[in-house]
Design an enzyme around this catalytic site. Structure first.
Site, PDB file in Angstrom:
ATOM      1  CG  ASN A  15      35.683  34.450   4.259  1.00 38.41           C
ATOM      2  OD1 ASN A  15      34.984  35.429   3.968  1.00 38.41           O
ATOM      3  ND2 ASN A  15      36.344  34.344   5.420  1.00 38.41           N
ATOM      4  CG  PHE A  42      30.286  42.063   6.202  1.00 47.69           C
ATOM      5  CD1 PHE A  42      30.960  41.019   6.810  1.00 47.69           C
ATOM      6  CD2 PHE A  42      30.529  43.361   6.654  1.00 47.69           C
ATOM      7  CE1 PHE A  42      31.856  41.254   7.852  1.00 47.69           C
ATOM      8  CE2 PHE A  42      31.424  43.599   7.704  1.00 47.69           C
ATOM      9  CZ  PHE A  42      32.094  42.550   8.300  1.00 47.69           C
ATOM     10  CB  SER A  95      35.497  41.466   7.879  1.00 47.07           C
ATOM     11  OG  SER A  95      35.505  40.877   6.590  1.00 47.07           O
ATOM     12  CG  ASN A 114      36.756  39.284   2.966  1.00 42.83           C
ATOM     13  OD1 ASN A 114      37.811  39.272   2.332  1.00 42.83           O
ATOM     14  ND2 ASN A 114      36.397  38.291   3.765  1.00 42.83           N
ATOM     15  CB  THR A 115      33.807  45.459   4.342  1.00 41.44           C
ATOM     16  OG1 THR A 115      32.814  44.428   4.331  1.00 41.44           O
ATOM     17  CG2 THR A 115      33.134  46.804   4.131  1.00 41.44           C
ATOM     18  CE  LYS A 158      35.712  37.438  14.821  1.00 39.60           C
ATOM     19  NZ  LYS A 158      34.762  36.476  14.230  1.00 39.60           N
ATOM     20  CG  ASN A 217      37.457  38.691  11.583  1.00 39.18           C
ATOM     21  OD1 ASN A 217      37.302  37.733  10.844  1.00 39.18           O
ATOM     22  ND2 ASN A 217      36.563  39.658  11.715  1.00 39.18           N
TER      23      ASN A 217
END
Length: 377
Positions: A119, A123, A184, A186-187, A223, A252
């Site tokens: 993925n 967010f 994450s 993805n940021t 996390k 994560n």
């Protein structure tokens, strides 16, 4: 039901857009559990009813150690319905201070050969103000709820502490515990916040926000990513102790693509993103064991990553996890997956000679295991 789901998944669901199916399935679950009496009936049937599974952690009593990881219900649209599937707790989010649409679609993919999900959602969520309002209006029994907060993409790195603090202040009264997500992939720049120099002021800012909201004692966790170097894992563990955090969630999604069965060209074509599911199993267990060796029982460790079976959950518990979480396991295992895992875990607890799952926490790392149980199926 399990066999039916597997047939449905392999014949139809796997061929449809993953994000679309997620929304359709989640909408159906919310509609079903909105019918009076359905959610309580499901909870009685599917919930972790075995006394061996009760866990006391983070100042709460969890009916079972398996919870739903963040990412499934980003906007707190259906935590009650998800709890009715048999999860002992539900973690919503990741929620950011300001609404954002996330990355362009398509951004969610299945790697069926590897029992994995890739993925790059970014967010996508409605923002902490709206999520707080939704939780305020929630009616009926509330499940044990974790709230996972992250940084808004447009917020500059130097303003990250204030961004997290705003969400923390808004959501504190609805959380049984709160998670600072700095892991994450993805940021852009988010994982840089895992460095001790940046993480310490961020955590202190969130602490101040919780105190300002009247929830100074709310359990706060961080996390982390599985891709951290071992010395960085140690540094975060030491920081968590020095800042009096309640615990660490490990781990994560990963940016690694090593060891996949899916064709490398096909994986490359999917593009960037975080990988979850079975390929994460080994590394997430390594991270967990290292954390347990570093902090002992001074922190609550929550294991996530590659947990598919009761044996997987049992291995995490014996390596030091008080609680475990799943997401990808639900996608590949179907709606009865939480109940199957909890039942298998209760069998493993009894087979090992323990009175409760809590007695087994850290047994393999601490050297306190009484005996080796037979595998559960």
């Amino acid at each position: 039901m399990s066999v039916f789901y597997q047939i449905l998944f392999r014949s139809a669901l796997r061929h449809l857009d993953a994000e679309t199916i997620h929304h359709v399935g989640f909408t159906a679950l919310r509609a079903a559990t909105a019918v009076p009496g359905v959610a309580p009936a499901m909870q009685r049937l599917l919930g972790p009813g075995e006394p061996e599974l009760t866990v006391h952690a983070l100042g709460r009593e969890f009916p079972g150690p398996l919870g739903l990881a963040a990412g499934f219900d980003k906007n707190a649209e259906g935590p009650q319905g998800l709890a009715a599937l048999g999860f002992g707790f539900v973690e919503i989010g990741t929620v950011t201070a300001h609404p954002q649409t996330g990355n362009p679609k398509p951004r969610l993919f299945r790697l069926v050969q590897d029992r994995a999900i890739l993925n790059r959602m970014g967010f996508n969520n409605e923002g902490s103000a709206l999520v707080a309002e939704r939780l305020y209006h929630m009616q009926g029994p509330r499940p044990l709820l974790g709230v996972n907060i992250g940084r808004t993409k447009v917020t500059p790195e130097e303003e990250a502490p204030a961004d997290y603090a705003l969400s923390a202040h808004r959501l504190a009264e609805y959380a049984d515990y709160m998670v600072v997500n700095v892991s994450s992939p993805n940021t852009p720049g988010l994982r840089d916040l895992q460095s001790v120099e940046q993480l310490r002021p961020l955590l202190r800012s969130v602490r101040e926000a919780l105190a300002g909201a009247g929830y100074a004692e709310l359990p706060l966790l961080v996390k982390i990513a599985p891709d951290l170097a071992d010395e960085d894992i140690d540094a975060v563990a030491d920081l968590a102790l020095s800042e009096n955090l309640a615990g660490i969630i490990a781990a994560n999604t990963t940016i690694s693509r090593e060891g996949l069965d899916t064709d490398p060209d096909a994986v490359a074509e999917l593009g960037a993103g975080g990988l979850s599911g079975a390929p994460l199993k080994e590394r997430s267990l390594e991270v967990l064991r290292r954390l347990r060796e570093r902090v002992g029982d001074r922190l609550t460790l929550v294991a996530v990553g590659g947990i598919e079976t009761a044996d997987d959950a049992w291995a995490r518990i014996r390596a030091g996890a008080t609680l475990v979480q799943g997401y990808t396991g639900l996608i590949y295992g179907g709606p009865l997956w939480p109940r199957r895992l909890h039942r298998g875990l209760a069998q493993l607890v009894r087979s090992a000679g323990y009175r409760s799952v809590a007695e087994a926490v850290g047994a393999d790392v601490d050297g306190t295991a009484p005996k080796e149980p037979a595998p559960a199926h």
